[in-house]
Write a protein that holds these residues in place. Structure first.
Motif, PDB file in Angstrom:
ATOM      1  N   ASP A  29       0.846  -1.185   0.000  1.00 16.21           N
ATOM      2  CA  ASP A  29       0.000   0.000   0.000  1.00 16.21           C
ATOM      3  C   ASP A  29       0.887   1.242   0.000  1.00 16.21           C
ATOM      4  O   ASP A  29       1.711   1.421   0.897  1.00 16.21           O
ATOM      5  CB  ASP A  29      -0.899   0.001   1.244  1.00 16.21           C
ATOM      6  N   GLY A  30       0.757   2.052  -1.056  1.00 16.26           N
ATOM      7  CA  GLY A  30       1.447   3.328  -1.120  1.00 16.26           C
ATOM      8  C   GLY A  30       2.907   3.295  -1.521  1.00 16.26           C
ATOM      9  O   GLY A  30       3.634   4.249  -1.260  1.00 16.26           O
ATOM     10  N   ALA A  32       4.160   2.445  -4.901  1.00 13.52           N
ATOM     11  CA  ALA A  32       4.343   2.802  -6.312  1.00 13.52           C
ATOM     12  C   ALA A  32       5.614   2.202  -6.903  1.00 13.52           C
ATOM     13  O   ALA A  32       6.464   2.892  -7.453  1.00 13.52           O
ATOM     14  CB  ALA A  32       4.330   4.326  -6.488  1.00 13.52           C
ATOM     15  N   ASP A 112      -0.910  -3.231 -10.479  1.00 18.96           N
ATOM     16  CA  ASP A 112      -1.616  -2.156  -9.802  1.00 18.96           C
ATOM     17  C   ASP A 112      -3.028  -2.623  -9.452  1.00 18.96           C
ATOM     18  O   ASP A 112      -3.760  -3.099 -10.317  1.00 18.96           O
ATOM     19  CB  ASP A 112      -1.660  -0.920 -10.705  1.00 18.96           C
ATOM     20  N   GLY A 116      -3.722   3.063  -4.688  1.00 18.51           N
ATOM     21  CA  GLY A 116      -2.373   3.031  -4.121  1.00 18.51           C
ATOM     22  C   GLY A 116      -1.878   1.655  -3.721  1.00 18.51           C
ATOM     23  O   GLY A 116      -0.793   1.519  -3.157  1.00 18.51           O
TER      24      GLY A 116
END
Length: 158
Positions: A29-30, A32, A112, A116
């Motif tokens: 999570d978060g 990228a 993805d 996020g």
């Protein structure tokens, strides 16, 4: 998040003639991450205990003339950690090595999930060539099942 084991759906798609494949998945999570970024976090560093096991493995296989990873003088951009980089594409990095006892591929994939979140997967695909390869795979398998999830969990460490 803890890595979970899955069955790799089609080992032949990654390595023709493969006899073994597994897959471990982790949701982040978060972060990228790109596939190369994830591979660097997973394979570019390792817990100390994994490094020691790798050193022990290298000593044990030296008499058999087996490879210990990428060539020592290989440029950094052609490998991640000790593993040669074979190819990369959007969301996927393929690393691996062909040796006289077996060939293997490590697939690092990042998907993805939206909001996020990403799914990071590490798959190992192996094709053995002979009795040495089958014996080697049988001996390292218990360690593999502990090491791969531990390495994948490093994705969460900055």
């Amino acid at each position: 998040m803890t890595p979970t084991a899955q069955i790799f759906p089609d080992p032949e798609s990654a390595l023709a003639g493969a006899q073994f494949a597994d897959r471990y998945v982790l949701t982040t999570d978060g972060l990228a991450l790109t596939a190369i970024g994830a591979a660097e976090r997973i394979l570019g560093r390792s817990p100390r205990w994994v490094g020691r096991l790798t050193q022990l493995r290298n000593l044990a296989v030296r008499p058999f003339g087996l490879k210990a990873g990428a060539e020592p003088d290989a440029p950094p951009e052609t490998r991640i950690g000790i593993f040669p980089l074979i190819s990369q594409a959007q969301g996927r990095a393929v690393l691996g090595l062909d040796d006289r006892h077996l060939d293997f591929r490590i697939l690092v994939e990042v998907n993805d999930l939206g909001a996020g979140r990403q799914q990071v997967a590490v798959s190992t695909i192996v094709k053995t060539h002979n009795l040495l390869g089958r014996t080697y795979l049988a001996v390292i398998m218990p360690f593999h099942r502990i090491i791969v999830p531990a390495m994948l969990a490093q994705v969460l460490i900055k």
